[in-house]
Design a protein around this motif. Sequence first.
Motif, PDB file in Angstrom:
ATOM      1  N   ARG A 118       0.822  -1.203   0.000  1.00  0.00           N
ATOM      2  CA  ARG A 118       0.000   0.000   0.000  1.00  0.00           C
ATOM      3  C   ARG A 118       0.862   1.262   0.000  1.00  0.00           C
ATOM      4  O   ARG A 118       0.501   2.286  -0.582  1.00  0.00           O
ATOM      5  CB  ARG A 118      -0.904  -0.016   1.229  1.00  0.00           C
ATOM      6  CG  ARG A 118      -1.898   1.144   1.290  1.00  0.00           C
ATOM      7  CD  ARG A 118      -2.817   0.998   2.479  1.00  0.00           C
ATOM      8  NE  ARG A 118      -2.046   0.888   3.715  1.00  0.00           N
ATOM      9  CZ  ARG A 118      -2.576   0.539   4.888  1.00  0.00           C
ATOM     10  NH1 ARG A 118      -3.860   0.250   4.972  1.00  0.00           N
ATOM     11  NH2 ARG A 118      -1.821   0.470   5.966  1.00  0.00           N
ATOM     12  N   GLY A 119       2.034   1.194   0.638  1.00  0.00           N
ATOM     13  CA  GLY A 119       2.906   2.357   0.691  1.00  0.00           C
ATOM     14  C   GLY A 119       3.630   2.641  -0.613  1.00  0.00           C
ATOM     15  O   GLY A 119       4.274   3.686  -0.739  1.00  0.00           O
ATOM     16  N   LEU A 120       3.550   1.737  -1.586  1.00  0.00           N
ATOM     17  CA  LEU A 120       4.293   1.904  -2.838  1.00  0.00           C
ATOM     18  C   LEU A 120       3.444   2.431  -3.989  1.00  0.00           C
ATOM     19  O   LEU A 120       3.909   2.464  -5.126  1.00  0.00           O
ATOM     20  CB  LEU A 120       4.913   0.562  -3.255  1.00  0.00           C
ATOM     21  CG  LEU A 120       6.072   0.055  -2.389  1.00  0.00           C
ATOM     22  CD1 LEU A 120       6.538  -1.294  -2.891  1.00  0.00           C
ATOM     23  CD2 LEU A 120       7.219   1.040  -2.371  1.00  0.00           C
ATOM     24  N   ARG A 121       2.207   2.808  -3.714  1.00  0.00           N
ATOM     25  CA  ARG A 121       1.344   3.305  -4.789  1.00  0.00           C
ATOM     26  C   ARG A 121       1.937   4.550  -5.426  1.00  0.00           C
ATOM     27  O   ARG A 121       2.368   5.480  -4.753  1.00  0.00           O
ATOM     28  CB  ARG A 121      -0.043   3.618  -4.233  1.00  0.00           C
ATOM     29  CG  ARG A 121      -0.820   2.359  -3.827  1.00  0.00           C
ATOM     30  CD  ARG A 121      -2.104   2.702  -3.112  1.00  0.00           C
ATOM     31  NE  ARG A 121      -2.818   1.499  -2.678  1.00  0.00           N
ATOM     32  CZ  ARG A 121      -3.857   1.512  -1.843  1.00  0.00           C
ATOM     33  NH1 ARG A 121      -4.305   2.666  -1.370  1.00  0.00           N
ATOM     34  NH2 ARG A 121      -4.439   0.390  -1.493  1.00  0.00           N
ATOM     35  N   ALA A 153      12.515  -0.575  10.498  1.00  0.00           N
ATOM     36  CA  ALA A 153      12.032   0.120   9.312  1.00  0.00           C
ATOM     37  C   ALA A 153      10.715   0.833   9.575  1.00  0.00           C
ATOM     38  O   ALA A 153      10.525   1.999   9.208  1.00  0.00           O
ATOM     39  CB  ALA A 153      11.879  -0.868   8.155  1.00  0.00           C
ATOM     40  N   PHE A 154       9.779   0.140  10.243  1.00  0.00           N
ATOM     41  CA  PHE A 154       8.493   0.768  10.538  1.00  0.00           C
ATOM     42  C   PHE A 154       8.627   1.883  11.576  1.00  0.00           C
ATOM     43  O   PHE A 154       7.745   2.733  11.694  1.00  0.00           O
ATOM     44  CB  PHE A 154       7.501  -0.278  11.034  1.00  0.00           C
ATOM     45  CG  PHE A 154       6.831  -1.050   9.931  1.00  0.00           C
ATOM     46  CD1 PHE A 154       5.801  -0.497   9.198  1.00  0.00           C
ATOM     47  CD2 PHE A 154       7.245  -2.332   9.615  1.00  0.00           C
ATOM     48  CE1 PHE A 154       5.187  -1.203   8.174  1.00  0.00           C
ATOM     49  CE2 PHE A 154       6.647  -3.055   8.597  1.00  0.00           C
ATOM     50  CZ  PHE A 154       5.603  -2.494   7.869  1.00  0.00           C
ATOM     51  N   SER A 162       9.322  18.367   6.855  1.00  0.00           N
ATOM     52  CA  SER A 162       9.167  17.717   5.552  1.00  0.00           C
ATOM     53  C   SER A 162       9.090  16.200   5.718  1.00  0.00           C
ATOM     54  O   SER A 162       9.503  15.646   6.738  1.00  0.00           O
ATOM     55  CB  SER A 162      10.340  18.082   4.640  1.00  0.00           C
ATOM     56  OG  SER A 162      11.562  17.665   5.207  1.00  0.00           O
ATOM     57  N   ALA A 163       8.540  15.527   4.704  1.00  0.00           N
ATOM     58  CA  ALA A 163       8.400  14.076   4.768  1.00  0.00           C
ATOM     59  C   ALA A 163       9.769  13.403   4.776  1.00  0.00           C
ATOM     60  O   ALA A 163      10.711  13.855   4.108  1.00  0.00           O
ATOM     61  CB  ALA A 163       7.588  13.575   3.575  1.00  0.00           C
ATOM     62  N   PHE A 164       9.866  12.321   5.557  1.00  0.00           N
ATOM     63  CA  PHE A 164      11.129  11.573   5.582  1.00  0.00           C
ATOM     64  C   PHE A 164      11.391  11.016   4.187  1.00  0.00           C
ATOM     65  O   PHE A 164      10.508  10.392   3.584  1.00  0.00           O
ATOM     66  CB  PHE A 164      11.045  10.440   6.598  1.00  0.00           C
ATOM     67  CG  PHE A 164      12.371   9.769   6.859  1.00  0.00           C
ATOM     68  CD1 PHE A 164      13.147  10.162   7.931  1.00  0.00           C
ATOM     69  CD2 PHE A 164      12.854   8.772   6.018  1.00  0.00           C
ATOM     70  CE1 PHE A 164      14.383   9.569   8.175  1.00  0.00           C
ATOM     71  CE2 PHE A 164      14.080   8.178   6.249  1.00  0.00           C
ATOM     72  CZ  PHE A 164      14.841   8.578   7.334  1.00  0.00           C
ATOM     73  N   PRO A 165      12.584  11.202   3.653  1.00  0.00           N
ATOM     74  CA  PRO A 165      12.850  10.808   2.259  1.00  0.00           C
ATOM     75  C   PRO A 165      12.760   9.299   2.038  1.00  0.00           C
ATOM     76  O   PRO A 165      13.423   8.521   2.730  1.00  0.00           O
ATOM     77  CB  PRO A 165      14.278  11.313   2.011  1.00  0.00           C
ATOM     78  CG  PRO A 165      14.884  11.447   3.379  1.00  0.00           C
ATOM     79  CD  PRO A 165      13.764  11.818   4.289  1.00  0.00           C
ATOM     80  N   ALA A 166      11.905   8.907   1.088  1.00  0.00           N
ATOM     81  CA  ALA A 166      11.804   7.514   0.615  1.00  0.00           C
ATOM     82  C   ALA A 166      11.514   6.523   1.752  1.00  0.00           C
ATOM     83  O   ALA A 166      12.014   5.399   1.731  1.00  0.00           O
ATOM     84  CB  ALA A 166      13.073   7.116  -0.133  1.00  0.00           C
ATOM     85  N   ARG A 167      10.677   6.922   2.703  1.00  0.00           N
ATOM     86  CA  ARG A 167      10.360   6.023   3.820  1.00  0.00           C
ATOM     87  C   ARG A 167       9.672   4.750   3.331  1.00  0.00           C
ATOM     88  O   ARG A 167       9.991   3.636   3.772  1.00  0.00           O
ATOM     89  CB  ARG A 167       9.475   6.740   4.834  1.00  0.00           C
ATOM     90  CG  ARG A 167       9.113   5.897   6.060  1.00  0.00           C
ATOM     91  CD  ARG A 167       8.241   6.697   7.027  1.00  0.00           C
ATOM     92  NE  ARG A 167       7.992   5.934   8.242  1.00  0.00           N
ATOM     93  CZ  ARG A 167       6.991   5.085   8.405  1.00  0.00           C
ATOM     94  NH1 ARG A 167       6.130   4.879   7.399  1.00  0.00           N
ATOM     95  NH2 ARG A 167       6.824   4.425   9.539  1.00  0.00           N
ATOM     96  N   ASP A 168       8.702   4.883   2.413  1.00  0.00           N
ATOM     97  CA  ASP A 168       7.980   3.713   1.901  1.00  0.00           C
ATOM     98  C   ASP A 168       8.917   2.764   1.159  1.00  0.00           C
ATOM     99  O   ASP A 168       8.795   1.541   1.279  1.00  0.00           O
ATOM    100  CB  ASP A 168       6.840   4.159   0.970  1.00  0.00           C
ATOM    101  CG  ASP A 168       5.742   4.900   1.712  1.00  0.00           C
ATOM    102  OD1 ASP A 168       5.556   4.615   2.918  1.00  0.00           O
ATOM    103  OD2 ASP A 168       5.087   5.761   1.105  1.00  0.00           O
TER     104      ASP A 168
END
Length: 534
Positions: free
Chosen positions: A287-290, A359-360, A370-376
């Motif tokens: 779901r996080g990779l959409r 990771a989670f 700002s959003a954490f880079p490339a978390r998904d």
Amino acid sequence: MDASILVVVVAALAVAALARRYQLASPLILVLVGLGISWIPGLPIVGLDPDVVLFIILPPLLYSAAQDSSYVALRRNIRAIGLLAVALPLVTTVVVGFVAYWSLPQLPLVAALVLGAVVAPPDAVSATAIGRRLGLPRKVTTLLGGESLLNDATALTAYRLALGAAVGATTSVWGGIALFAEAAIGGVVVGLVLGVVVSKIRQWLTDPPMETALGIVIPFATYFVAEEVHASGVIAVVVVGLYLGQRSAREGYATRLQDSAVWRSIDVMLESFVFLLIGLQLPEVIRGLRGHSVGAIIWAAVAVLATVIVVRMIWMFPATYLPRMFSAKLRERESAPPAGAVFVVAWSGMRGVVSLAAAFAIPLTTEDGSAFPARDEIIFLTFVVTVGTLLLQGTTLPWLIRRLGVQSNERRSDLLALAAAQDRAGRAAGARLNELAEEIDENDAMHEQVDILRRWLRSRKNLAWEELGRGEDELGESPTVAVNRIRTELLQIQREVFIAERDAGRIDDEVMRRVLSQLDLAEGLSDRRSRSGE
């Protein structure tokens, strides 16, 4: 969520029970079942809570493993374990970080190093379980067990440093080294202090149920105290487990029996739960990779998975043989292990729930909002590495062990050492018995009991030597085994009589339970298989 977790626990125990009943590798079966269940539409998603793993699941598993470990064996292999548990995770963090940075353009280098730290620590639970079942040499299982005890501390400390840099905290290189040393030394100090205190308390209590209850609380309290003082909770739990495990030999027999049974049950429940939970994470990860490029993600996943495996393979051989090439003392003290054994250790690098939990636990945002880079992407790559190593390496490890012949029969050497120790123990006990016999009057009925004790000591000495002889297939049942078998049958007859007396109302339930406890202990003492865990 509470109901979902309960369902997962029950399902995990059911699957693990079936796998163990048919002698299958339960961690691998649980992961596969979890993956299968995750595809069923309409089922609630059971997310992996990092706090639950890091504060509830990890401490008792580390504590139990440390208690079962041998401090003497770990100290004897400290160089090899240090190269595996300290140096290798740091090397893996750096190499995987740069490979991920190169293969996934949207992944900044500092975030890539976070990924490297996340996937750095192997989980040796499934590897050691497979190894013991197939008869891996004890030194190999010692290395794997020692590595799994310490590598989490190394990787999680590196993860903390990389994460601080990624979210915008100012951490210099020297500051990071100081933080690493502070966490490690602090963890050792906290573990030793709490170990000494708890050992004194347990000796003072002399109450087996309370001692076991205190033992269940120890790993959680140790982890909490260590983290509160900014030390490594993982190292603290390992140290307190090693210390109390060594001290347990001087505790009462009832405490040891209870602790063994309780911690085996806790281990089975927690390990079953986490391996099934790994498989169940698939929907949340996808779901996080959409909206992401499928091709780029797959390419990065293959590159990172291959790097994790190859780095360990490349590391193992130089780390094993180079020290012996440059040190004559080491060559004299230790013979070089066969290449097959080194390859098996290199192939035993399966990742586990600690990687996924880390990771989670990556925050959603950095310090500037700002959003954490490339978390998904990091979570997905961690999932691929965890499941990929469990299935690829875990499923082929038994075949590899048999194919390379990395199996040893240490039973005879163990029995020789046991027989010699039993002989010395028997002589010491016999000397004391003779002293007591001299103090008894000639007409005293105690002389008959002394004779019984002499025969018992003789049977204890004979047991180890009997096992060194030819097997029962050649000589038939040994006298000691026959006596134990008959004794067990007589105990069972007595047990059935006491149950019948209870059912007839002639004795109370409390009386029956007290007598059954005595009979159970007597049967356990006569049953060598139950004592050895066979």
